[in-house]
Design a protein around this motif. Structure first.
Motif, PDB file in Angstrom:
ATOM      1  N   GLU A   1       0.830  -1.173   0.100  1.00 10.39           N
ATOM      2  CA  GLU A   1       0.129   0.014  -0.089  1.00 10.39           C
ATOM      3  C   GLU A   1       0.893   1.249  -0.069  1.00 10.39           C
ATOM      4  O   GLU A   1       1.807   1.324   0.728  1.00 10.39           O
ATOM      5  CB  GLU A   1      -0.745   0.110   1.149  1.00 10.39           C
ATOM      6  CG  GLU A   1      -2.057   1.079   1.205  1.00 10.39           C
ATOM      7  CD  GLU A   1      -2.663   0.994   2.639  1.00 10.39           C
ATOM      8  OE1 GLU A   1      -3.771   1.536   2.383  1.00 10.39           O
ATOM      9  OE2 GLU A   1      -2.212   0.616   3.609  1.00 10.39           O
ATOM     10  N   PRO A   2       0.495   2.224  -0.780  1.00  2.60           N
ATOM     11  CA  PRO A   2       1.377   3.327  -0.821  1.00  2.60           C
ATOM     12  C   PRO A   2       1.455   3.928   0.683  1.00  2.60           C
ATOM     13  O   PRO A   2       0.372   3.963   1.251  1.00  2.60           O
ATOM     14  CB  PRO A   2       0.603   4.418  -1.858  1.00  2.60           C
ATOM     15  CG  PRO A   2      -0.209   3.288  -2.849  1.00  2.60           C
ATOM     16  CD  PRO A   2      -0.469   2.325  -1.838  1.00  2.60           C
ATOM     17  N   LYS A   3       2.539   4.624   0.896  1.00  2.62           N
ATOM     18  CA  LYS A   3       2.817   5.097   2.293  1.00  2.62           C
ATOM     19  C   LYS A   3       1.638   6.409   2.499  1.00  2.62           C
ATOM     20  O   LYS A   3       1.066   6.436   3.537  1.00  2.62           O
ATOM     21  CB  LYS A   3       4.112   5.701   2.506  1.00  2.62           C
ATOM     22  CG  LYS A   3       4.527   6.332   3.816  1.00  2.62           C
ATOM     23  CD  LYS A   3       5.947   6.898   3.945  1.00  2.62           C
ATOM     24  CE  LYS A   3       7.012   5.542   3.613  1.00  2.62           C
ATOM     25  NZ  LYS A   3       8.288   6.082   3.914  1.00  2.62           N
ATOM     26  N   GLN A   4       1.526   7.231   1.568  1.00  2.00           N
ATOM     27  CA  GLN A   4       0.708   8.189   1.684  1.00  2.00           C
ATOM     28  C   GLN A   4      -0.961   7.847   2.042  1.00  2.00           C
ATOM     29  O   GLN A   4      -1.537   8.209   2.914  1.00  2.00           O
ATOM     30  CB  GLN A   4       0.740   9.232   0.717  1.00  2.00           C
ATOM     31  CG  GLN A   4       1.841  10.031   0.461  1.00  2.00           C
ATOM     32  CD  GLN A   4       1.844  10.811  -0.749  1.00  2.00           C
ATOM     33  OE1 GLN A   4       1.176  10.700  -1.735  1.00  2.00           O
ATOM     34  NE2 GLN A   4       2.866  11.991  -0.581  1.00  2.00           N
ATOM     35  N   GLU A   5      -1.332   6.621   1.419  1.00  2.00           N
ATOM     36  CA  GLU A   5      -2.600   6.243   1.628  1.00  2.00           C
ATOM     37  C   GLU A   5      -2.765   5.490   2.976  1.00  2.00           C
ATOM     38  O   GLU A   5      -3.696   5.702   3.673  1.00  2.00           O
ATOM     39  CB  GLU A   5      -2.744   5.288   0.410  1.00  2.00           C
ATOM     40  CG  GLU A   5      -4.211   4.460   0.592  1.00  2.00           C
ATOM     41  CD  GLU A   5      -5.533   5.517   0.664  1.00  2.00           C
ATOM     42  OE1 GLU A   5      -6.668   5.210   1.209  1.00  2.00           O
ATOM     43  OE2 GLU A   5      -5.180   6.652   0.225  1.00  2.00           O
ATOM     44  N   ARG A   6      -1.600   4.661   3.370  1.00  2.00           N
ATOM     45  CA  ARG A   6      -1.677   4.357   4.681  1.00  2.00           C
ATOM     46  C   ARG A   6      -1.766   5.197   5.636  1.00  2.00           C
ATOM     47  O   ARG A   6      -2.494   5.184   6.842  1.00  2.00           O
ATOM     48  CB  ARG A   6      -0.500   3.363   4.884  1.00  2.00           C
ATOM     49  CG  ARG A   6      -0.280   2.597   6.113  1.00  2.00           C
ATOM     50  CD  ARG A   6       0.592   1.503   6.203  1.00  2.00           C
ATOM     51  NE  ARG A   6       2.010   2.132   6.040  1.00  2.00           N
ATOM     52  CZ  ARG A   6       2.741   1.708   4.810  1.00  2.00           C
ATOM     53  NH1 ARG A   6       2.553   1.284   3.957  1.00  2.00           N
ATOM     54  NH2 ARG A   6       3.847   2.226   4.706  1.00  2.00           N
TER      55      ARG A   6
ATOM     56  N   ARG B   1      -2.852   8.030   5.270  1.00  2.00           N
ATOM     57  CA  ARG B   1      -4.314   8.989   5.326  1.00  2.00           C
ATOM     58  C   ARG B   1      -5.324   8.060   6.047  1.00  2.00           C
ATOM     59  O   ARG B   1      -5.955   8.699   6.836  1.00  2.00           O
ATOM     60  CB  ARG B   1      -4.751   9.261   4.019  1.00  2.00           C
ATOM     61  CG  ARG B   1      -6.086  10.031   3.720  1.00  2.00           C
ATOM     62  CD  ARG B   1      -6.784   9.576   2.349  1.00  2.00           C
ATOM     63  NE  ARG B   1      -7.088   8.254   2.336  1.00  2.00           N
ATOM     64  CZ  ARG B   1      -8.053   8.053   2.707  1.00  2.00           C
ATOM     65  NH1 ARG B   1      -9.026   8.572   3.424  1.00  2.00           N
ATOM     66  NH2 ARG B   1      -8.679   6.625   2.497  1.00  2.00           N
ATOM     67  N   ARG B   2      -5.252   6.784   5.952  1.00  2.00           N
ATOM     68  CA  ARG B   2      -6.099   5.670   6.666  1.00  2.00           C
ATOM     69  C   ARG B   2      -5.823   5.840   7.987  1.00  2.00           C
ATOM     70  O   ARG B   2      -7.050   5.988   8.817  1.00  2.00           O
ATOM     71  CB  ARG B   2      -6.093   4.548   5.928  1.00  2.00           C
ATOM     72  CG  ARG B   2      -6.582   4.297   4.616  1.00  2.00           C
ATOM     73  CD  ARG B   2      -6.989   2.835   4.475  1.00  2.00           C
ATOM     74  NE  ARG B   2      -5.777   1.994   4.570  1.00  2.00           N
ATOM     75  CZ  ARG B   2      -5.227   1.002   5.605  1.00  2.00           C
ATOM     76  NH1 ARG B   2      -6.373   0.998   6.603  1.00  2.00           N
ATOM     77  NH2 ARG B   2      -4.395   0.348   5.522  1.00  2.00           N
TER      78      ARG B   2
END
Length: 241
Positions: A48-53, A55-56
């Motif tokens: 999973e992209p670090k930014q998306e992780r 954000r979640r």
């Protein structure tokens, strides 16, 4: 609607000290303690992209804080409480929100951010402007009954004197918005003679927010729908021409 100020800047943890002894390199991929480990035999998940992780994780922390603020109010909630509710370490919470004030501001910001979509869906394509006004207040009632972030944001606004941070000015945006809807009903000949839209909007805002607050205090909003039906009968139908 009032627009909150952007939240405080984020601050990350300091660098870790390295041990003087070299550690053997592991062939296993590193796992975060906030993510579940795959079971043996499962297909390897795509990274999973670090930014998306991030954000979640931030959304999860905000949701956990909103639950606590709605349940207990601002004064007694700590970052440790939020960490325990989110099932994370206090350091992980602190990485995304530097203090409790930043968390409160973020919850209020999200409270306001949800209204445009809710109101757009409520306005719909009603044939009569007065029907739009009724539908909007119905939708707002449902949001206060079901959405924990909406509930938390409202409670934090009531407790704003306890929060050492600048929050958006409450209620004014609602008065402007309802004034426009009521004026449209007046122009369509659906408003009772002698009713001034701005005055009617102020009365509706006072009555509605007082209604939801009293319902929260006395029944945790279990009787909110019943109270709203009373408001519709007494106030809204009293405005109809």
């Amino acid at each position: 609607m009032a627009t909150p100020r952007s939240e405080a800047g984020q601050r990350g943890p300091g660098p870790r000290q390295r041990s003087s002894e070299p550690r053997p390199r592991s062939t296993e991929p590193r796992q975060r303690d906030t993510e579940p480990r795959p079971r043996s035999g499962d297909p390897k998940p795509r990274s999973e992209p670090k930014q998306e992780r991030a954000r979640r994780t931030k959304v999860h922390i905000l949701q956990s804080a909103a639950e606590l603020f709605a349940e207990r109010g601002y004064a007694t909630v700590t970052l440790q409480d939020v960490a325990e509710r989110a099932e994370m370490t206090k350091g992980a919470v602190y990485f995304h929100y530097t203090n409790k004030e930043a968390l409160a501001v973020a919850v209020v910001q999200e409270h306001y951010a949800r209204w445009p979509e809710i109101l757009k869906g409520a306005e719909g394509d009603h044939e009569q402007p007065f029907d739009t006004l009724v539908a909007v207040l119905d939708a707002v009632t449902r949001a206060f009954a079901r959405d924990i972030v909406v509930q938390a944001g409202a409670r934090l606004q009531i407790e704003r004197a306890l929060i050492d941070a600048e929050l958006p000015e409450p209620y004014v945006g609602w008065e402007d918005y309802l004034s426009r809807l009521i004026a449209e009903a007046r122009d369509a000949g659906q408003l009772r003679d002698g009713v001034e839209p701005r005055a009617a909007a102020r009365v509706l805002v006072s009555a509605f927010f007082g209604m939801q607050h009293i319902s929260d205090v006395l029944s945790r909003r279990r009787d909110l729908t019943e109270r709203h039906e009373e408001l519709r009968t007494v106030l809204l139908e009293g405005l109809r021409g």
